[in-house]
Design an enzyme around this catalytic site. Sequence first.
Site, PDB file in Angstrom:
ATOM      1  N   ALA A  98     -45.322 -14.028 -48.754  1.00  0.00           N
ATOM      2  CA  ALA A  98     -44.006 -14.524 -48.358  1.00  0.00           C
ATOM      3  C   ALA A  98     -43.568 -15.734 -49.179  1.00  0.00           C
ATOM      4  O   ALA A  98     -42.400 -15.840 -49.558  1.00  0.00           O
ATOM      5  CB  ALA A  98     -44.024 -14.892 -46.878  1.00  0.00           C
ATOM      6  N   ASP A 117     -41.198 -16.396 -39.133  1.00  0.00           N
ATOM      7  CA  ASP A 117     -42.155 -16.439 -38.013  1.00  0.00           C
ATOM      8  C   ASP A 117     -43.581 -16.322 -38.557  1.00  0.00           C
ATOM      9  O   ASP A 117     -44.247 -15.306 -38.372  1.00  0.00           O
ATOM     10  CB  ASP A 117     -41.854 -15.311 -37.025  1.00  0.00           C
ATOM     11  CG  ASP A 117     -42.770 -15.367 -35.814  1.00  0.00           C
ATOM     12  OD1 ASP A 117     -43.262 -16.477 -35.477  1.00  0.00           O
ATOM     13  OD2 ASP A 117     -43.021 -14.309 -35.193  1.00  0.00           O
ATOM     14  N   CYS A 154     -46.141 -21.421 -34.498  1.00  0.00           N
ATOM     15  CA  CYS A 154     -47.009 -21.147 -33.352  1.00  0.00           C
ATOM     16  C   CYS A 154     -48.283 -21.993 -33.420  1.00  0.00           C
ATOM     17  O   CYS A 154     -49.275 -21.684 -32.778  1.00  0.00           O
ATOM     18  CB  CYS A 154     -47.327 -19.656 -33.245  1.00  0.00           C
ATOM     19  SG  CYS A 154     -48.194 -19.019 -34.681  1.00  0.00           S
TER      20      CYS A 154
HETATM   21  N1  SAH Z   1     -42.624 -11.876 -36.114  1.00  0.00           N
HETATM   22  C1  SAH Z   1     -43.680 -10.957 -35.803  1.00  0.00           C
HETATM   23  C2  SAH Z   1     -45.037 -11.626 -35.719  1.00  0.00           C
HETATM   24  C3  SAH Z   1     -45.468 -12.374 -36.980  1.00  0.00           C
HETATM   25  S1  SAH Z   1     -47.188 -12.656 -37.075  1.00  0.00           S
HETATM   26  C4  SAH Z   1     -43.311 -10.176 -34.537  1.00  0.00           C
HETATM   27  O1  SAH Z   1     -42.324 -10.515 -33.863  1.00  0.00           O
HETATM   28  O2  SAH Z   1     -44.006  -9.217 -34.221  1.00  0.00           O
HETATM   29  C5  SAH Z   1     -47.413 -13.269 -38.672  1.00  0.00           C
HETATM   30  C6  SAH Z   1     -47.461 -12.226 -39.789  1.00  0.00           C
HETATM   31  O3  SAH Z   1     -47.552 -12.928 -41.024  1.00  0.00           O
HETATM   32  C7  SAH Z   1     -48.624 -11.269 -39.782  1.00  0.00           C
HETATM   33  O4  SAH Z   1     -48.136  -9.957 -39.711  1.00  0.00           O
HETATM   34  C8  SAH Z   1     -49.355 -11.474 -41.129  1.00  0.00           C
HETATM   35  O5  SAH Z   1     -49.774 -10.268 -41.720  1.00  0.00           O
HETATM   36  C9  SAH Z   1     -48.280 -12.113 -41.945  1.00  0.00           C
HETATM   37  N2  SAH Z   1     -48.708 -13.001 -43.040  1.00  0.00           N
HETATM   38  C10 SAH Z   1     -49.673 -13.947 -43.024  1.00  0.00           C
HETATM   39  N3  SAH Z   1     -49.704 -14.620 -44.189  1.00  0.00           N
HETATM   40  C11 SAH Z   1     -48.741 -14.081 -44.973  1.00  0.00           C
HETATM   41  C12 SAH Z   1     -48.242 -14.359 -46.291  1.00  0.00           C
HETATM   42  N4  SAH Z   1     -48.760 -15.341 -47.033  1.00  0.00           N
HETATM   43  N5  SAH Z   1     -47.222 -13.622 -46.763  1.00  0.00           N
HETATM   44  C13 SAH Z   1     -46.678 -12.633 -46.006  1.00  0.00           C
HETATM   45  N6  SAH Z   1     -47.076 -12.354 -44.753  1.00  0.00           N
HETATM   46  C14 SAH Z   1     -48.101 -13.052 -44.243  1.00  0.00           C
END
Ligand code: SAH
Length: 401
Positions: free
Chosen positions: A285, A305, A345
Amino acid sequence: MNIVTLKPSKEKSLLRRHPWVYANAIDRVDGKPAPGATVIVRAADGRFLARAAYSPHSQIRARVWSFDENEPIDHAFFKRRVQRALAHRQAMVHNTGAVRLIFGEADGLPGLIVDWYTEDVAQNARGQLVCQFMAAGVEAWKEAIVNALTQVTGCPNVYERSDVSIRQKEGLEQITGVLAGDEPPETLIASENGVRYHVDVRNGHKTGFYVDQRDNRALVQTYADGRDVLNCFCYTGGFSLAAMKGGAKRVVSIDSSGEALNTAQKNVQANGFDAERATWLDADAFKTLRRLHEEGERFDLVVLDPPKFAASKEHVDRASRAYKDINLTGFKLLRPGGLLFTYSCSGAIDPELFQKIVAGAAADAKVDARILKRLGAGVDHPLLTAFPEGEYLKGLLLQIA
Ligand code: SAH
């Protein structure tokens, strides 16, 4: 009888009904309480304070079951706690097949999380309970708790997802598996605010679904109509599907888990949405946000998120920089008048600090940002007034000029 006696004046927090006893507050332990055994907590002057579960390996040495001197801790106790929790959810939580039935301390069951998926009509009419046992007390009473859960809810299926590192602090191994009833289906379907989501309770994150974001997904649904939406850290597409349901023109979603993205795409199908409206990017991300910005992409609504960046207080500085980074680029990706839904969170980052970080990001992005709403978890994640530590999810809805 196992008795924990506190040092002088260390009873104050318990008198205010804070449910934790720290090791350094304890003067002496009489008896030889096993992990999870019930102890009576007394003030230095011998006064009764609480019945609690003993955690010999943790700095949180005891967690309170009850402040009532006349309340024994037995099977009936756990049944009453589950009944009270269920009554609250039945009265307060609507439009969903995914509910947090037990939220630890706030439901008088410290260290226990239970989510209830109740609408998988096709495969499993009475649904699926998914538990996380995160302290010695609930671990010791597991059987009683599972019995209480199945009896009170009428749901025969209980699965354990205690694969959480926090169990180490309690001297407990990570464990998963069926506790009652049937093996869960590969995926079950939970509907929330009219959107169908696939949930994999065995291999998904946490209990399979981020139940805590229900109200926030509903809010995105409300404001998505006709907008270009970017959903960053989308997991199985929670906010993305909500935006599509709300009439978003286009939704770009980013996550680094290919498996989660596969489920997200199944969710698009399960809801009969036009797959052309959705783009799924299996990528980091941080990098992707910058790339999109450099390529001149702009959106009307951005959701951030991320996972928990600060696991504990030591990580707050590094986490703050990470939150600032994504929020800075998030702001830059917005068109004038655009909306940013941004979350943290991390329990170690309090709402005030989070707001400061976001304000710093807006300043660096050179945008005028207004907070329209402060956001948090749903009513099935109550916060005990005596236990501010229970707050972890916070968010802001902002609009830029
Ligand atoms: N908004 C979601 C929950 C997010 S949980 C809902 O409502 O269901 C956080 C997510 O971030 C996870 O799916 C994880 O795979 C992802 N994640 C963690 N590090 C990341 C990164 N560096 N780049 C992209 N995604 C990442």
